[in-house]
Write a protein that holds these residues in place. Structure first.
Motif, PDB file in Angstrom:
ATOM      1  N   ASN A 145     -25.399  28.578  51.881  1.00 40.14           N
ATOM      2  CA  ASN A 145     -24.657  28.990  50.698  1.00 40.14           C
ATOM      3  C   ASN A 145     -25.185  28.333  49.421  1.00 40.14           C
ATOM      4  O   ASN A 145     -24.431  28.111  48.479  1.00 40.14           O
ATOM      5  CB  ASN A 145     -23.160  28.674  50.890  1.00 40.14           C
ATOM      6  CG  ASN A 145     -22.266  29.585  50.076  1.00 40.14           C
ATOM      7  OD1 ASN A 145     -22.668  30.697  49.726  1.00 40.14           O
ATOM      8  ND2 ASN A 145     -21.061  29.104  49.760  1.00 40.14           N
ATOM      9  N   PRO A 248     -10.763  14.863  48.666  1.00 40.71           N
ATOM     10  CA  PRO A 248     -11.384  16.151  48.358  1.00 40.71           C
ATOM     11  C   PRO A 248     -12.787  15.961  47.789  1.00 40.71           C
ATOM     12  O   PRO A 248     -13.034  15.001  47.054  1.00 40.71           O
ATOM     13  CB  PRO A 248     -10.468  16.755  47.290  1.00 40.71           C
ATOM     14  CG  PRO A 248      -9.275  15.884  47.203  1.00 40.71           C
ATOM     15  CD  PRO A 248      -9.580  14.590  47.876  1.00 40.71           C
ATOM     16  N   PHE A 250     -16.929  18.230  47.324  1.00 40.53           N
ATOM     17  CA  PHE A 250     -17.551  19.555  47.267  1.00 40.53           C
ATOM     18  C   PHE A 250     -18.898  19.583  47.995  1.00 40.53           C
ATOM     19  O   PHE A 250     -19.764  18.733  47.772  1.00 40.53           O
ATOM     20  CB  PHE A 250     -17.787  19.984  45.808  1.00 40.53           C
ATOM     21  CG  PHE A 250     -18.614  21.235  45.727  1.00 40.53           C
ATOM     22  CD1 PHE A 250     -18.048  22.481  46.002  1.00 40.53           C
ATOM     23  CD2 PHE A 250     -19.981  21.182  45.427  1.00 40.53           C
ATOM     24  CE1 PHE A 250     -18.813  23.640  45.967  1.00 40.53           C
ATOM     25  CE2 PHE A 250     -20.750  22.339  45.388  1.00 40.53           C
ATOM     26  CZ  PHE A 250     -20.163  23.563  45.656  1.00 40.53           C
ATOM     27  N   PRO A 252     -21.459  23.029  49.080  1.00 44.50           N
ATOM     28  CA  PRO A 252     -21.486  24.499  49.022  1.00 44.50           C
ATOM     29  C   PRO A 252     -21.266  25.150  50.381  1.00 44.50           C
ATOM     30  O   PRO A 252     -20.831  26.289  50.457  1.00 44.50           O
ATOM     31  CB  PRO A 252     -22.896  24.809  48.512  1.00 44.50           C
ATOM     32  CG  PRO A 252     -23.379  23.543  47.901  1.00 44.50           C
ATOM     33  CD  PRO A 252     -22.711  22.433  48.650  1.00 44.50           C
ATOM     34  N   THR A 254     -19.289  23.992  52.920  1.00 44.86           N
ATOM     35  CA  THR A 254     -17.972  23.774  53.539  1.00 44.86           C
ATOM     36  C   THR A 254     -16.872  24.042  52.524  1.00 44.86           C
ATOM     37  O   THR A 254     -17.044  23.832  51.322  1.00 44.86           O
ATOM     38  CB  THR A 254     -17.831  22.326  54.065  1.00 44.86           C
ATOM     39  OG1 THR A 254     -18.275  21.419  53.065  1.00 44.86           O
ATOM     40  CG2 THR A 254     -18.636  22.118  55.333  1.00 44.86           C
ATOM     41  N   GLU A 255     -15.738  24.518  53.019  1.00 46.09           N
ATOM     42  CA  GLU A 255     -14.578  24.786  52.157  1.00 46.09           C
ATOM     43  C   GLU A 255     -13.313  24.745  52.996  1.00 46.09           C
ATOM     44  O   GLU A 255     -13.175  25.571  53.902  1.00 46.09           O
ATOM     45  CB  GLU A 255     -14.750  26.150  51.483  1.00 46.09           C
ATOM     46  CG  GLU A 255     -13.640  26.514  50.526  1.00 46.09           C
ATOM     47  CD  GLU A 255     -13.462  25.497  49.393  1.00 46.09           C
ATOM     48  OE1 GLU A 255     -14.473  24.955  48.911  1.00 46.09           O
ATOM     49  OE2 GLU A 255     -12.322  25.244  49.003  1.00 46.09           O
ATOM     50  N   PRO A 256     -12.385  23.846  52.795  1.00 49.43           N
ATOM     51  CA  PRO A 256     -12.515  22.730  51.852  1.00 49.43           C
ATOM     52  C   PRO A 256     -13.538  21.682  52.334  1.00 49.43           C
ATOM     53  O   PRO A 256     -13.871  21.622  53.510  1.00 49.43           O
ATOM     54  CB  PRO A 256     -11.099  22.145  51.841  1.00 49.43           C
ATOM     55  CG  PRO A 256     -10.506  22.532  53.158  1.00 49.43           C
ATOM     56  CD  PRO A 256     -11.115  23.856  53.517  1.00 49.43           C
ATOM     57  N   SER A 257     -13.962  20.884  51.368  1.00 54.82           N
ATOM     58  CA  SER A 257     -14.903  19.804  51.684  1.00 54.82           C
ATOM     59  C   SER A 257     -14.215  18.462  51.470  1.00 54.82           C
ATOM     60  O   SER A 257     -13.344  18.348  50.601  1.00 54.82           O
ATOM     61  CB  SER A 257     -16.116  19.870  50.759  1.00 54.82           C
ATOM     62  OG  SER A 257     -16.786  21.098  50.894  1.00 54.82           O
ATOM     63  N   GLY A 287     -16.309  18.963  56.253  1.00 47.80           N
ATOM     64  CA  GLY A 287     -15.485  20.073  55.767  1.00 47.80           C
ATOM     65  C   GLY A 287     -15.407  21.197  56.775  1.00 47.80           C
ATOM     66  O   GLY A 287     -15.991  21.117  57.863  1.00 47.80           O
ATOM     67  N   HIS A 290     -17.990  27.017  55.610  1.00 45.11           N
ATOM     68  CA  HIS A 290     -17.731  28.067  54.621  1.00 45.11           C
ATOM     69  C   HIS A 290     -17.904  29.447  55.257  1.00 45.11           C
ATOM     70  O   HIS A 290     -18.876  29.669  55.986  1.00 45.11           O
ATOM     71  CB  HIS A 290     -18.710  27.901  53.449  1.00 45.11           C
ATOM     72  CG  HIS A 290     -18.284  28.637  52.222  1.00 45.11           C
ATOM     73  ND1 HIS A 290     -18.283  30.014  52.142  1.00 45.11           N
ATOM     74  CD2 HIS A 290     -17.827  28.192  51.019  1.00 45.11           C
ATOM     75  CE1 HIS A 290     -17.856  30.377  50.937  1.00 45.11           C
ATOM     76  NE2 HIS A 290     -17.581  29.277  50.233  1.00 45.11           N
TER      77      HIS A 290
END
Ligand code: PHE
Length: 345
Positions: A145, A248, A250, A252, A254-257, A287, A290
């Protein structure tokens, strides 16, 4: 003549008795029984004797020779046995002496950390996966991603070989590769390996280091599974009393990371120099995979979900063993390495 013989016999026997080694005995033999010895001389002189006396004297000479020879041989046997005995004593080995220590090598501290983490995950049913260090841009970034031109690529500046190949910046490309190979099947892998980043080396940065990637994909894989797994990892590496907390973050892919901290193993959470007075130490990024990453690898993100994490092996080793400079791991200084000898385990 008879008198003479008796005397010779006495003399010879006395010398045999007195001889303390084989050489002396041999000298006695040569001196008394040898061709030029007195007994032979006497035998030669027999011709001068009267025919009546000859047999008597002959018998006497023979008895004397026999006596001396027997005595000689008996003494030789004794001395030989003594010699063997002495030699045995001289050469005897004391098997109760402690053995000499052989210097053996030991596993590198990073190898130890990696093997310990592997053992834990193998026991939880994970497999070990590997991927290439020279990686395609596609697996290192795009399939995770991070399309070309994505600003998050800057976080991991790297060494390009061509436009499309590079030294991998993390072990996450093994996620993409494994998903591609498993074609929609559930996954549970752990993946240790070297990674590279264009960084200036200092006490906490290295242009090359080790990561351990984890990836789980299946039905109903949730954040709580990730949390429980990382909790087990923290306890295994830093002690049963350890706790983790998620912050929390970030990534790209993983979501959430999340960024994962472990309660400080040195002060127990009250604050010290190791945890910079916070009571917590950051140990890894993680995370939920994604959906874009799942879909790009051909997984149905509606049916399957997963979590992933990336651990820095050096960081764990530095915390666990109190190493203050990451460069110690690479300079092969025997004084550093020998501190991790097995006996201290
Ligand atoms: N690949 C990330 C890094 O190197 C770590 C990570 C792995 C984060 C897996 C989330 C999931 O910084």
């Amino acid at each position: 003549m008879e008198q003479q013989l008796k005397q010779l016999e006495q003399e010879a026997l006395a010398k045999i008795e007195a001889a303390s080694n084989l050489k002396e005995l041999n000298d006695v033999r040569v001196a008394y029984l040898g061709k030029k010895g007195p007994i032979t001389d006497l035998l030669k002189g027999m011709g001068k004797l009267s025919p009546e006396e000859r047999p008597k004297m002959g018998a006497l000479v023979n008895t004397v020779r026999e006596n001396v020879t027997n005595q000689l041989e008996a003494r030789i046997t004794i001395l030989e046995e003594q010699a063997i005995q002495e030699q045995l004593e001289k050469e005897s080995i004391d098997v109760t002496l402690p053995g000499r220590k052989i210097r053996t090598g030991n596993r590198h501290p990073l190898t130890r950390v990696i093997e310990e983490i592997e053992d834990l995950f193998l026991s939880m049913g994970y497999e070990i996966a590997e991927g290439p260090e020279v990686e395609k841009d596609y697996y290192n970034f795009e399939a995770l991603n991070l399309p070309k031109g994505h600003p998050a690529r800057d976080m991991q500046d790297t060494f390009y070989i061509t436009e499309e190949t590079l030294l991998r910046t993390h072990t996450s490309p093994v996620q993409a590769r494994t998903m591609e190979a498993k074609k929609g099947e559930p996954i549970r892998i752990i993946c240790p390996g070297k990674v590279f980043r264009r960084d200036n080396d200092d006490a906490t940065h290295s242009h090359q280091f080790m990561q351990i990637e984890g990836l789980v994909i299946g039905e109903n894989i949730r954040m709580s599974d990730l949390k429980g797994t990382l909790d087990a990892l923290a306890k295994r590496m830093f002690g049963e009393e350890r706790e983790i907390r998620l912050r929390p973050s970030f990534f790209p892919f993983t979501e959430p990371s999340v960024e994962v901290d472990v309660s400080c193993h040195k002060c127990g959470g009250t604050g010290c120099n190791v945890c910079k007075q916070t009571g917590w130490i950051e140990i890894l990024g993680a995370g939920m995979v994604h959906p874009n990453v799942l879909e790009m690898a051909g997984y149905d993100s509606k049916k399957l979900s997963g979590f992933a994490f990336g651990i820095g092996a050096e960081r764990i080793a530095m915390l666990k063993y109190g190493v203050d400079d990451i460069r110690h791991f690479y300079t092969n200084d025997i004084r550093f390495l020998s501190q991790f000898h097995r006996t201290e385990e």
